[in-house]
Design an enzyme around this catalytic site. Structure first.
Site, PDB file in Angstrom:
ATOM      1  N   HIS A 171       5.710  -1.370   3.203  1.00 27.34           N
ATOM      2  CA  HIS A 171       4.926  -0.997   4.391  1.00 27.34           C
ATOM      3  C   HIS A 171       5.860  -0.573   5.530  1.00 27.34           C
ATOM      4  O   HIS A 171       5.622   0.427   6.196  1.00 27.34           O
ATOM      5  CB  HIS A 171       4.106  -2.195   4.910  1.00 27.34           C
ATOM      6  N   LYS A 186     -10.703 -10.435   0.979  1.00 29.93           N
ATOM      7  CA  LYS A 186     -11.749 -11.447   1.179  1.00 29.93           C
ATOM      8  C   LYS A 186     -11.209 -12.783   1.685  1.00 29.93           C
ATOM      9  O   LYS A 186     -11.770 -13.381   2.566  1.00 29.93           O
ATOM     10  CB  LYS A 186     -12.535 -11.628  -0.105  1.00 29.93           C
TER      11      LYS A 186
HETATM   12  P1  ADP Z   1      -1.156  -3.828  -0.575  1.00 28.58           P
HETATM   13  O1  ADP Z   1      -1.565  -2.928  -1.713  1.00 28.58           O
HETATM   14  O2  ADP Z   1       0.305  -4.124  -0.573  1.00 28.58           O
HETATM   15  O3  ADP Z   1      -2.045  -5.024  -0.375  1.00 28.58           O
HETATM   16  P2  ADP Z   1      -2.249  -2.647   1.922  1.00 28.58           P
HETATM   17  O4  ADP Z   1      -3.687  -2.527   1.682  1.00 28.58           O
HETATM   18  O5  ADP Z   1      -1.834  -3.564   2.997  1.00 28.58           O
HETATM   19  O6  ADP Z   1      -1.355  -2.958   0.675  1.00 28.58           O
HETATM   20  O7  ADP Z   1      -1.590  -1.215   2.126  1.00 28.58           O
HETATM   21  C1  ADP Z   1      -1.669  -0.439   3.267  1.00 28.58           C
HETATM   22  C2  ADP Z   1      -1.100   0.925   2.950  1.00 28.58           C
HETATM   23  O8  ADP Z   1       0.270   0.809   2.600  1.00 28.58           O
HETATM   24  C3  ADP Z   1      -1.760   1.662   1.795  1.00 28.58           C
HETATM   25  O9  ADP Z   1      -1.792   3.040   2.113  1.00 28.58           O
HETATM   26  C4  ADP Z   1      -0.823   1.416   0.638  1.00 28.58           C
HETATM   27  O10 ADP Z   1      -0.901   2.431  -0.323  1.00 28.58           O
HETATM   28  C5  ADP Z   1       0.507   1.433   1.351  1.00 28.58           C
HETATM   29  N1  ADP Z   1       1.539   0.684   0.653  1.00 28.58           N
HETATM   30  C6  ADP Z   1       1.463  -0.593   0.195  1.00 28.58           C
HETATM   31  N2  ADP Z   1       2.615  -0.952  -0.401  1.00 28.58           N
HETATM   32  C7  ADP Z   1       3.436   0.131  -0.335  1.00 28.58           C
HETATM   33  C8  ADP Z   1       4.761   0.408  -0.821  1.00 28.58           C
HETATM   34  N3  ADP Z   1       5.453  -0.504  -1.505  1.00 28.58           N
HETATM   35  N4  ADP Z   1       5.286   1.630  -0.571  1.00 28.58           N
HETATM   36  C9  ADP Z   1       4.559   2.551   0.083  1.00 28.58           C
HETATM   37  N5  ADP Z   1       3.299   2.382   0.546  1.00 28.58           N
HETATM   38  C10 ADP Z   1       2.753   1.179   0.334  1.00 28.58           C
END
Ligand code: ADP
Length: 161
Positions: A17, A41
């Site tokens: 992230h 959830k």
């Molecule tokens: P997770 O799948 O880790 O629970 P989130 O719902 O918090 O993730 O993800 C928020 C955004 O960050 C989404 O667009 C997701 O595709 C992206 N994201 C999550 N992990 C990564 C990563 N390792 N590299 C790039 N983007 C990521």
């Protein structure tokens, strides 16, 4: 001024992230990280805790703001004057749902575009759920989580046992 929103559950924020936040902050004048209330959830951290963790690890990025919102994302983006939603794409499996979501957001708010940044190779496999799984086994998390949040994360894992 170009304003973008990067939404997610960030439960907890990972180095994957953070990599997306850093890259997007170089592209837009302002990047607002939006912590969703309802996406997970039973989150490990409250929305407020997740906001604080993200603020802690993005302190070096002056054009990044962090907020939690229970609103529909298209509504939040409109209220903030953002014209772009930023998403990270890891595997092909992310693509289908993200593509569908971007079309829905475009329908709700035609002036809103979604921009995808490809995950860097070293973060391709990284997700918050994988980190939770690893944390439960006391694995070394230094390649996965920002240094500043590791202790808080471990303490929460232990408290939930
Ligand atoms: P997770 O799948 O880790 O629970 P989130 O719902 O918090 O993730 O993800 C928020 C955004 O960050 C989404 O667009 C997701 O595709 C992206 N994201 C999550 N992990 C990564 C990563 N390792 N590299 C790039 N983007 C990521």
């Amino acid at each position: 001024m170009s304003i973008a929103v990067y939404p997610g559950s960030f439960d907890p924020i990972t180095l994957g992230h953070l990599n997306i936040i850093e890259r997007a902050s170089h592209i837009f004048d302002k990047l607002i990280v939006c912590v969703g209330y309802n996406r997970s959830k039973s989150p490990m951290f409250t929305a407020g805790e997740r906001v604080e963790m993200i603020r802690k690890v993005t302190g070096h990025l002056p054009n990044v703001e962090v907020e939690a919102s229970p609103e529909l994302l298209a509504e939040f983006a409109r209220r903030k004057g953002a014209c772009v939603i930023v998403k990270g794409l890891r595997a092909v499996s992310d693509f289908e749902s993200e593509f569908a979501m971007s079309l829905i957001n475009k329908k709700l708010s035609p002036e809103l575009d979604t921009m995808f940044l490809m995950a860097e190779e070293r973060f391709l496999y990284l997700s918050s759920s994988a980190v939770k799984e690893l944390g439960a086994y006391h694995a070394d998390l230094s390649d996965f989580l920002p240094r500043e949040v590791i202790e808080e994360f471990k303490a929460r894992i232990d408290a939930r046992r």
